[in-house]
Design an enzyme around this catalytic site. Sequence first.
Site, PDB file in Angstrom:
ATOM      1  N   ALA A  21       0.890  -1.165   0.000  1.00 19.05           N
ATOM      2  CA  ALA A  21       0.000   0.000   0.000  1.00 19.05           C
ATOM      3  C   ALA A  21       0.923   1.207   0.000  1.00 19.05           C
ATOM      4  O   ALA A  21       1.621   1.439   0.977  1.00 19.05           O
ATOM      5  CB  ALA A  21      -0.906   0.008   1.229  1.00 19.05           C
ATOM      6  N   CYS A  22       0.951   1.935  -1.091  1.00 19.29           N
ATOM      7  CA  CYS A  22       2.072   2.831  -1.327  1.00 19.29           C
ATOM      8  C   CYS A  22       1.611   4.195  -1.824  1.00 19.29           C
ATOM      9  O   CYS A  22       0.423   4.461  -1.938  1.00 19.29           O
ATOM     10  CB  CYS A  22       3.009   2.216  -2.365  1.00 19.29           C
ATOM     11  SG  CYS A  22       3.276   0.452  -2.183  1.00 19.29           S
ATOM     12  N   GLY A  23       2.588   5.037  -2.143  1.00 22.42           N
ATOM     13  CA  GLY A  23       2.321   6.309  -2.794  1.00 22.42           C
ATOM     14  C   GLY A  23       2.914   6.284  -4.190  1.00 22.42           C
ATOM     15  O   GLY A  23       4.037   5.825  -4.387  1.00 22.42           O
ATOM     16  N   ARG A  52       3.337   8.083   2.637  1.00 24.99           N
ATOM     17  CA  ARG A  52       2.722   6.889   2.063  1.00 24.99           C
ATOM     18  C   ARG A  52       3.677   5.704   2.075  1.00 24.99           C
ATOM     19  O   ARG A  52       3.269   4.577   1.813  1.00 24.99           O
ATOM     20  CB  ARG A  52       2.271   7.163   0.628  1.00 24.99           C
ATOM     21  CG  ARG A  52       1.140   8.152   0.509  1.00 24.99           C
ATOM     22  CD  ARG A  52      -0.112   7.698   1.238  1.00 24.99           C
ATOM     23  NE  ARG A  52      -0.664   6.474   0.704  1.00 24.99           N
ATOM     24  CZ  ARG A  52      -1.644   6.433  -0.196  1.00 24.99           C
ATOM     25  NH1 ARG A  52      -2.178   7.538  -0.649  1.00 24.99           N
ATOM     26  NH2 ARG A  52      -2.102   5.289  -0.628  1.00 24.99           N
ATOM     27  N   ASN A 254       0.120   1.262  -6.678  1.00 24.91           N
ATOM     28  CA  ASN A 254      -0.360   1.553  -5.330  1.00 24.91           C
ATOM     29  C   ASN A 254      -1.540   0.644  -5.057  1.00 24.91           C
ATOM     30  O   ASN A 254      -2.635   0.876  -5.561  1.00 24.91           O
ATOM     31  CB  ASN A 254      -0.789   3.025  -5.224  1.00 24.91           C
ATOM     32  CG  ASN A 254      -1.576   3.292  -3.954  1.00 24.91           C
ATOM     33  OD1 ASN A 254      -1.351   2.641  -2.938  1.00 24.91           O
ATOM     34  ND2 ASN A 254      -2.506   4.218  -4.019  1.00 24.91           N
TER      35      ASN A 254
END
Length: 399
Positions: A21-23, A52, A254
């Site tokens: 779960a990212c930016g 993030r 993401n």
Amino acid sequence: MNSNQPIPKQGLYDPQFEHDACGVGFIVHMKGKKSHAIVAQALTILVNLDHRGACGCETNTGDGAGLLMQLPHKFLQKVANSEGIALPAAGQYGVGMIYASPDLAQREQSRRAFEQVVANEGQKVLGWRDVPTDNSTIGNTAKASEPFMQQVFIQRDPSLLDDLAFERKLYIIRKLSHNAIRATQIDPFWYPSSLSCRTIVYKGMLMPVQVGQYFPDLQDPDIESALALVHSRFSTNTFPSWERAHPYRYIAHNGEINTLRGNINWMNARQSLFESELFGDDMQKIQPVVNVEGSDSLIFDNALELLVLAGRSLPHAMMMMVPEPWTAHESMSDAKKAFYQYHSCLMEPWDGPASIAFTDGTSIGAVLDRNGLRPSRYYVTKDDLVIMASEAGVFPIEP
């Protein structure tokens, strides 16, 4: 343990359940004007995506961050010259950004093995460059598994008439060299972040703010691009590593692919039947198509890469893999529904909450999952910029 090696299944941990779960974000000049400002602005976006990403128990060891951009010909010509390497015109050479062992003997052995693969495929290695790095800001965990950063320059054979043919050959070289070097343990660190005549990737087990510090190249005013894709990683229930940082060769992701097990099984089941006029007999050399030791994002990237290099446009391939919910869509045209219906016979959806940015170095875009569970925001400015990110406010823009 070398953090470039996949962690085996142990206790309650199983690598098949890894998700991120990212930016994610990008900036592009719509008219293709290259500048160092695009690279600098992309690094600003990346730093603003810091929240993030994630870090370990050490506040200076990140889960991963990086940047993908077009090959900066002027910069590469300058640094290659300083190594005594004369580069041909832009488009007539490819560049590999390759992780290798810190051990000199292992590194030289892997270089020789790589050069043999390149020669076997009818191309020519022009030379190698040791990429300068500054690890003074990174944590001990990242340093313990830090690879040696190097670039390789490969001349395009005149028989390869267009960029895509050369890109396809570099893809084959990358696949074969993985089997020749990594799989045989000649160099357990060996990993090409990118090997392309269009794009280059600077990434690592870094925090967003560390990317520009770790790679002094990115501060050079001659490093120019018309587009840049950035990513800040939060490895939700997985282990961070240098090679699992994004961007990959085509995407930054993401979210997560919930249907991954089925997607992998279908790719493995189909690959023995794959045929392509463009690949010809080389189709056998690139199997297995997907690297099952990689994360869900890497496996998605593997599949997308094959679809594009086999002749589909990048948007076409993305629409195949992440189709809209088309069956009961009232306002969608019949032609578009027919497109999705036809391709549903060729490939199942890669489904899950995700926002995916993608580029082949000539165009750039983004797509949401079919439910829009990982939304993204974008701006179009009067001076021809498009800025997209997984949230608003990543770059200061006047209203």
